[in-house]
Design a protein around this motif. Structure first.
Motif, short mmCIF file in Angstrom:
data_model
loop_
_atom_site.label_atom_id
_atom_site.label_comp_id
_atom_site.label_asym_id
_atom_site.label_seq_id
_atom_site.Cartn_x
_atom_site.Cartn_y
_atom_site.Cartn_z
N THR A 1 27.82 44.68 43.15
CA THR A 1 27.44 45.73 44.10
C THR A 1 28.19 45.54 45.42
OG1 THR A 1 25.63 44.48 45.09
CG2 THR A 1 25.12 45.76 43.09
N HIS A 2 27.86 46.39 46.39
CA HIS A 2 28.45 46.28 47.72
C HIS A 2 28.11 44.95 48.39
CE1 HIS A 2 24.38 47.66 48.56
NE2 HIS A 2 24.53 47.14 49.75
N ALA A 3 27.12 44.24 47.87
CA ALA A 3 26.72 42.95 48.44
C ALA A 3 27.77 41.86 48.17
CB ALA A 3 25.37 42.52 47.88
N GLY A 4 28.68 42.10 47.23
CA GLY A 4 29.74 41.14 46.96
C GLY A 4 29.50 40.35 45.69
N GLN B 1 27.59 35.40 39.22
CA GLN B 1 28.48 36.38 38.60
C GLN B 1 29.79 35.72 38.15
OE1 GLN B 1 27.93 38.52 42.18
NE2 GLN B 1 27.35 40.41 41.11
N VAL B 2 30.30 34.81 38.98
CA VAL B 2 31.52 34.08 38.60
C VAL B 2 31.27 33.29 37.33
CG1 VAL B 2 33.17 32.29 39.30
CG2 VAL B 2 32.37 33.98 40.97
N ASP B 3 30.15 32.58 37.27
CA ASP B 3 29.81 31.78 36.09
C ASP B 3 29.64 32.67 34.86
OD1 ASP B 3 29.88 29.48 37.64
OD2 ASP B 3 27.69 29.40 37.90
N ALA B 4 29.01 33.83 35.04
CA ALA B 4 28.81 34.76 33.92
C ALA B 4 30.14 35.30 33.41
CB ALA B 4 27.88 35.90 34.33
N MET B 5 31.07 35.62 34.31
CA MET B 5 32.39 36.12 33.88
C MET B 5 33.16 35.01 33.16
SD MET B 5 34.58 38.56 33.53
CE MET B 5 34.51 39.90 34.72
N LEU C 1 36.57 39.43 40.14
CA LEU C 1 35.64 38.53 39.47
C LEU C 1 36.39 37.65 38.46
CD1 LEU C 1 32.74 37.61 39.24
CD2 LEU C 1 32.29 39.53 37.71
N TRP C 2 37.32 38.25 37.72
CA TRP C 2 38.16 37.45 36.82
C TRP C 2 38.92 36.37 37.59
CZ3 TRP C 2 43.43 37.17 37.51
CH2 TRP C 2 44.11 36.37 36.60
N ALA C 3 39.50 36.74 38.74
CA ALA C 3 40.29 35.80 39.54
C ALA C 3 39.45 34.60 39.97
CB ALA C 3 40.87 36.50 40.77
N LEU C 4 38.23 34.85 40.39
CA LEU C 4 37.35 33.74 40.81
C LEU C 4 36.96 32.87 39.61
CD1 LEU C 4 35.19 35.73 43.36
CD2 LEU C 4 36.92 33.98 43.89
N ALA C 5 36.71 33.52 38.47
CA ALA C 5 36.38 32.76 37.26
C ALA C 5 37.59 31.93 36.82
CB ALA C 5 35.94 33.70 36.15
N ALA C 6 38.78 32.50 36.91
CA ALA C 6 40.00 31.77 36.53
C ALA C 6 40.22 30.57 37.45
CB ALA C 6 41.20 32.70 36.57
N ALA C 7 39.94 30.74 38.73
CA ALA C 7 40.07 29.63 39.68
C ALA C 7 39.06 28.54 39.35
CB ALA C 7 39.87 30.12 41.11
N LYS C 8 37.86 28.93 39.03
CA LYS C 8 36.84 27.93 38.67
C LYS C 8 37.23 27.20 37.39
CE LYS C 8 32.01 27.01 38.31
NZ LYS C 8 30.66 27.46 38.53
N VAL D 1 44.44 40.53 45.11
CA VAL D 1 43.31 39.62 45.28
C VAL D 1 43.35 38.89 46.62
CG1 VAL D 1 42.88 39.32 42.80
CG2 VAL D 1 44.43 37.73 43.99
N SER D 2 44.25 39.31 47.51
CA SER D 2 44.35 38.62 48.80
C SER D 2 43.05 38.65 49.61
CB SER D 2 45.51 39.17 49.64
OG SER D 2 45.33 40.52 49.96
N PRO D 3 42.18 39.68 49.50
CA PRO D 3 40.92 39.62 50.25
C PRO D 3 40.01 38.45 49.85
CG PRO D 3 41.38 41.88 49.61
CD PRO D 3 42.37 41.00 48.89
N ILE D 4 40.21 37.92 48.64
CA ILE D 4 39.37 36.80 48.20
C ILE D 4 40.20 35.54 47.98
CG2 ILE D 4 37.57 38.25 47.18
CD1 ILE D 4 38.88 37.49 44.40
N ARG D 5 41.42 35.51 48.50
CA ARG D 5 42.31 34.37 48.25
C ARG D 5 41.69 33.06 48.73
NH1 ARG D 5 47.69 33.14 46.61
NH2 ARG D 5 47.63 30.88 46.52
N GLN D 6 41.02 33.07 49.87
CA GLN D 6 40.40 31.84 50.36
C GLN D 6 39.35 31.33 49.37
OE1 GLN D 6 38.48 32.12 54.21
NE2 GLN D 6 38.57 29.92 54.50
#
Length: 147
Positions: A68-71, A76-80, A104-111, A130-135
């Motif tokens: 959602t808009h909450a981010g 969610q990362v673990d679920a993806m 969400l895929w990018a964060l899961a891939a990083a994890k 994905v630059s907005p979530i690069r950090q």
């Protein structure tokens, strides 16, 4: 027909899909559908239960991980990550534009331990930024390297 954007051999992102898209996904060898849209986001979008039934009728697995808009949160990362790892083949994730699914895929891939530069490159080649979530990608990747 919705355009599926190939991120890598195991993951595609897409805007909102329809029943016709599910059949096309199955023909591509996709084995799982991930819904990243909350129900009711748009008045004309199909409900998740409808997509789930159509996916299962086509022999595909289905999981809902609404963003959602909450981010995006850790759950969610673990679920993806689990959805991609548990799939018997490529996964198609969708949202309104494919952006939330890609992030969400990018964060899961990083994890999972993928290098941040590779993640960003794969997303960019598919037309997603994905630059907005690069950090966050860097932090998850660094946390994986320390484990």
């Amino acid at each position: 027909m919705t355009q599926f954007r190939k991120i890598d051999d195991r993951f595609y992102a897409s805007p909102q899909i329809s029943a016709d898209d599910i059949a096309a996904a199955a023909k591509l060898g996709i084995t799982a559908i991930v819904n990243n849209r909350p129900d009711g986001e748009d008045a004309d979008q199909p409900e998740g239960d409808t997509i789930a039934a159509q996916a299962r009728a086509a022999g595909l697995s289905y999981v809902a991980i609404p963003v959602t808009h909450a981010g995006i949160g850790q759950g969610q990362v673990d679920a993806m990550l689990a959805a991609v790892q548990d799939a018997n083949g490529p996964v198609l994730a969708y949202c309104r534009s494919g952006t939330r699914s890609t992030m969400l895929w990018a964060l899961a891939a990083a994890k999972r331990g993928d290098p941040p530069a590779v993640i960003a490159s794969k997303a960019a080649q598919a037309g997603y930024d994905v630059s907005p979530i690069r950090q966050m990608i860097d932090m998850l990747s660094a946390g994986r390297a320390e484990s």
